[in-house]
Design a protein around this motif. Structure first.
Motif, PDB file in Angstrom:
ATOM      1  N   TRP A  88     -20.405 131.655  71.685  1.00 52.01           N
ATOM      2  CA  TRP A  88     -19.151 130.841  71.702  1.00 52.01           C
ATOM      3  C   TRP A  88     -19.585 129.793  70.883  1.00 52.01           C
ATOM      4  O   TRP A  88     -18.747 129.216  70.006  1.00 52.01           O
ATOM      5  CB  TRP A  88     -18.879 130.243  73.091  1.00 52.01           C
ATOM      6  N   LEU A 130     -11.022 120.162  74.784  1.00 48.32           N
ATOM      7  CA  LEU A 130     -11.861 121.337  74.568  1.00 48.32           C
ATOM      8  C   LEU A 130     -11.386 122.231  73.661  1.00 48.32           C
ATOM      9  O   LEU A 130     -12.023 122.685  72.640  1.00 48.32           O
ATOM     10  CB  LEU A 130     -12.322 121.816  75.906  1.00 48.32           C
ATOM     11  N   ILE A 131     -10.243 122.712  73.710  1.00 42.06           N
ATOM     12  CA  ILE A 131      -9.577 123.859  72.916  1.00 42.06           C
ATOM     13  C   ILE A 131      -8.829 123.223  71.643  1.00 42.06           C
ATOM     14  O   ILE A 131      -9.256 123.735  70.671  1.00 42.06           O
ATOM     15  CB  ILE A 131      -8.595 124.541  73.608  1.00 42.06           C
ATOM     16  N   CYS A 132      -8.361 121.963  71.921  1.00 44.42           N
ATOM     17  CA  CYS A 132      -7.421 121.601  70.655  1.00 44.42           C
ATOM     18  C   CYS A 132      -8.066 120.331  69.910  1.00 44.42           C
ATOM     19  O   CYS A 132      -7.685 120.034  69.037  1.00 44.42           O
ATOM     20  CB  CYS A 132      -5.991 121.366  70.866  1.00 44.42           C
ATOM     21  N   ARG A 154     -17.150 121.355  70.036  1.00 47.34           N
ATOM     22  CA  ARG A 154     -16.696 120.443  70.955  1.00 47.34           C
ATOM     23  C   ARG A 154     -17.447 121.074  72.417  1.00 47.34           C
ATOM     24  O   ARG A 154     -17.769 120.310  73.153  1.00 47.34           O
ATOM     25  CB  ARG A 154     -15.015 120.612  71.127  1.00 47.34           C
ATOM     26  N   PHE A 198     -13.597 124.477  68.140  1.00 50.11           N
ATOM     27  CA  PHE A 198     -13.908 124.549  69.510  1.00 50.11           C
ATOM     28  C   PHE A 198     -15.697 124.719  69.747  1.00 50.11           C
ATOM     29  O   PHE A 198     -15.878 124.330  70.607  1.00 50.11           O
ATOM     30  CB  PHE A 198     -13.403 125.692  69.839  1.00 50.11           C
ATOM     31  N   GLN A 199     -16.184 125.368  69.127  1.00 45.54           N
ATOM     32  CA  GLN A 199     -17.564 125.699  69.211  1.00 45.54           C
ATOM     33  C   GLN A 199     -18.361 124.406  69.208  1.00 45.54           C
ATOM     34  O   GLN A 199     -19.161 124.059  70.109  1.00 45.54           O
ATOM     35  CB  GLN A 199     -18.334 126.747  68.250  1.00 45.54           C
ATOM     36  N   LYS A 239     -15.029 133.672  71.773  1.00 50.23           N
ATOM     37  CA  LYS A 239     -14.636 132.721  72.154  1.00 50.23           C
ATOM     38  C   LYS A 239     -14.507 133.113  73.712  1.00 50.23           C
ATOM     39  O   LYS A 239     -14.599 134.445  74.040  1.00 50.23           O
ATOM     40  CB  LYS A 239     -12.938 132.508  71.844  1.00 50.23           C
TER      41      LYS A 239
END
Length: 75
Positions: free
Chosen positions: A36, A62-64, A7, A4-5, A42
């Motif tokens: 983040w 963004l998340i996955c 992305r 995540f970070q 997060k």
């Protein structure tokens, strides 16, 4: 695969935004954005829709890390 970070940072940089500019758009501190991007924290659930709009990226991506055009693998 990036986390995540990575992305988040990539999406921010793609738009030419500084951490401070993104923080202003989200009404959070620059320290929050930095945390983040460094994996210390997060963003809260309520910030995700605004992150999607500001960064012009799907939450799936963004998340996955999933492109919106790709399908999820069958279970």
């Amino acid at each position: 695969m990036s986390g995540f970070q990575e992305r988040l940072k990539s999406a921010r940089q793609r738009l030419g935004l500084t951490q401070e500019a993104l923080a202003e758009e989200l009404n959070v501190t620059k320290a929050s954005v930095s945390a983040w991007e460094n994996g210390r924290e997060k963003p809260g659930f309520r910030l995700l829709p605004k992150l999607r709009v500001v960064l012009d990226v799907s939450l799936d991506d963004l998340i996955c890390g999933l492109d919106a055009d790709r399908e999820l693998p069958a279970e």
